[in-house]
Design a protein around this motif. Structure first.
Motif, short mmCIF file in Angstrom:
data_model
loop_
_atom_site.label_atom_id
_atom_site.label_comp_id
_atom_site.label_asym_id
_atom_site.label_seq_id
_atom_site.Cartn_x
_atom_site.Cartn_y
_atom_site.Cartn_z
N LEU A 29 23.98 13.42 92.75
CA LEU A 29 24.56 12.15 92.32
C LEU A 29 24.25 11.90 90.85
CD1 LEU A 29 24.00 9.92 95.47
CD2 LEU A 29 26.16 10.93 94.66
N GLU A 30 23.06 12.31 90.39
CA GLU A 30 22.70 12.17 88.98
C GLU A 30 23.61 13.02 88.10
OE1 GLU A 30 18.61 13.31 88.72
OE2 GLU A 30 17.89 11.44 89.59
N CYS A 31 24.18 14.07 88.65
CA CYS A 31 25.10 14.96 87.91
C CYS A 31 26.51 14.36 87.83
CB CYS A 31 25.16 16.33 88.59
SG CYS A 31 23.67 17.31 88.40
N GLY A 32 26.69 13.18 88.40
CA GLY A 32 27.98 12.50 88.30
C GLY A 32 28.98 12.87 89.37
N LEU A 33 28.52 13.50 90.44
CA LEU A 33 29.41 13.87 91.53
C LEU A 33 29.59 12.71 92.50
CD1 LEU A 33 28.05 17.46 92.31
CD2 LEU A 33 29.97 16.82 90.84
N THR A 34 30.72 12.70 93.17
CA THR A 34 30.95 11.74 94.24
C THR A 34 30.73 12.46 95.57
OG1 THR A 34 33.31 12.26 94.27
CG2 THR A 34 32.61 10.38 92.92
N GLU A 35 30.46 11.69 96.61
CA GLU A 35 30.16 12.33 97.89
C GLU A 35 30.99 11.73 99.01
OE1 GLU A 35 25.99 11.72 98.78
OE2 GLU A 35 26.25 9.58 98.96
N GLU A 36 31.26 12.58 99.99
CA GLU A 36 31.87 12.16 101.24
C GLU A 36 31.54 13.20 102.30
OE1 GLU A 36 36.31 12.77 101.55
OE2 GLU A 36 36.07 12.93 99.37
N HIS A 46 34.00 16.45 91.96
CA HIS A 46 34.18 15.93 90.61
C HIS A 46 35.68 15.79 90.38
CE1 HIS A 46 34.41 16.04 86.19
NE2 HIS A 46 33.28 15.36 86.27
N ASP A 47 36.11 14.60 90.03
CA ASP A 47 37.55 14.32 89.86
C ASP A 47 38.37 14.76 91.07
OD1 ASP A 47 37.21 13.13 87.38
OD2 ASP A 47 37.59 14.98 86.27
N GLY A 48 37.82 14.55 92.27
CA GLY A 48 38.53 14.85 93.50
C GLY A 48 38.52 16.32 93.91
N ARG A 49 37.83 17.16 93.16
CA ARG A 49 37.77 18.59 93.47
C ARG A 49 36.39 18.95 93.99
NH1 ARG A 49 40.94 20.93 88.25
NH2 ARG A 49 43.01 20.28 88.93
N ASN A 50 36.37 19.65 95.12
CA ASN A 50 35.10 20.03 95.74
C ASN A 50 34.29 20.94 94.82
OD1 ASN A 50 35.81 18.64 98.06
ND2 ASN A 50 36.65 20.46 99.04
N ILE A 51 33.02 20.60 94.66
CA ILE A 51 32.10 21.39 93.85
C ILE A 51 31.09 22.10 94.74
CG2 ILE A 51 30.33 21.32 92.04
CD1 ILE A 51 33.18 20.74 91.00
N GLN A 118 37.05 22.34 85.95
CA GLN A 118 37.82 21.76 84.86
C GLN A 118 38.66 22.80 84.14
OE1 GLN A 118 34.59 19.76 82.78
NE2 GLN A 118 35.25 17.79 83.59
N ALA A 119 38.17 24.03 84.09
CA ALA A 119 38.90 25.12 83.44
C ALA A 119 40.03 25.63 84.32
CB ALA A 119 37.95 26.26 83.09
N GLY A 120 40.05 25.22 85.58
CA GLY A 120 41.10 25.63 86.50
C GLY A 120 40.98 27.07 86.96
N LEU A 121 39.76 27.63 86.92
CA LEU A 121 39.58 29.01 87.36
C LEU A 121 39.85 29.10 88.85
CD1 LEU A 121 36.36 30.02 85.40
CD2 LEU A 121 38.75 30.42 84.79
#
Length: 130
Positions: A29-36, A46-51, A118-121
């Motif tokens: 969460l400190e890294c700015g990720l959202t959770e569900e 991050h921005d709706g993309r699973n990390i 973010q790079a879309g790899l």
């Protein structure tokens, strides 16, 4: 950053690896990720993309990066989930001290995983040999 109430409930009901997962959750969460909750596990995006996703195993807790094969692994902490795993690589934890000891690596790998997204790899491009 605030957590998700649905994930709060899952964490409070967890029978194993509770402290380790709580500590890992705080870092993510400190890294700015959202959770569900996805697939019954806390998933971080991050921005709706699973990390990454927290996986509670019998003998260890894992943090699986969905595109872990695209991450550099200078600390040698990422492992395949199984012999047929191509994209998802995970970090393994066996105690609270283990999470604390790897906190700097968790943050670095998470930042890199966000950059990969973010790079879309794509999953099939740029795999590191392991």
């Amino acid at each position: 950053m605030a957590g998700n109430p649905e994930v709060d409930k899952a964490f409070s009901n967890a029978m194993r690896w509770r402290q380790e997962a709580d500590q890992l959750r705080e870092i993510l969460l400190e890294c700015g990720l959202t959770e569900e909750l996805k697939w019954g596990n806390p998933c971080y995006a991050h921005d709706g993309r699973n990390i990454c996703i927290i996986q509670r195993m019998k003998n260890f807790l894992a943090l699986m990066f969905f595109k872990g094969a695209l991450l550099r692994d200078p600390n040698g902490v990422l492992e395949r989930q199984g012999p047929n795993s191509r994209a998802g690589f995970r970090m393994r934890f066996t105690g609270v001290q283990d999470v604390a000891r790897k906190a700097k690596s968790i943050r670095a790998y998470t930042r890199e995983a966000i950059e990969v997204e973010q790079a879309g790899l794509l999953d099939g491009k740029g795999f590191h040999d392991r």
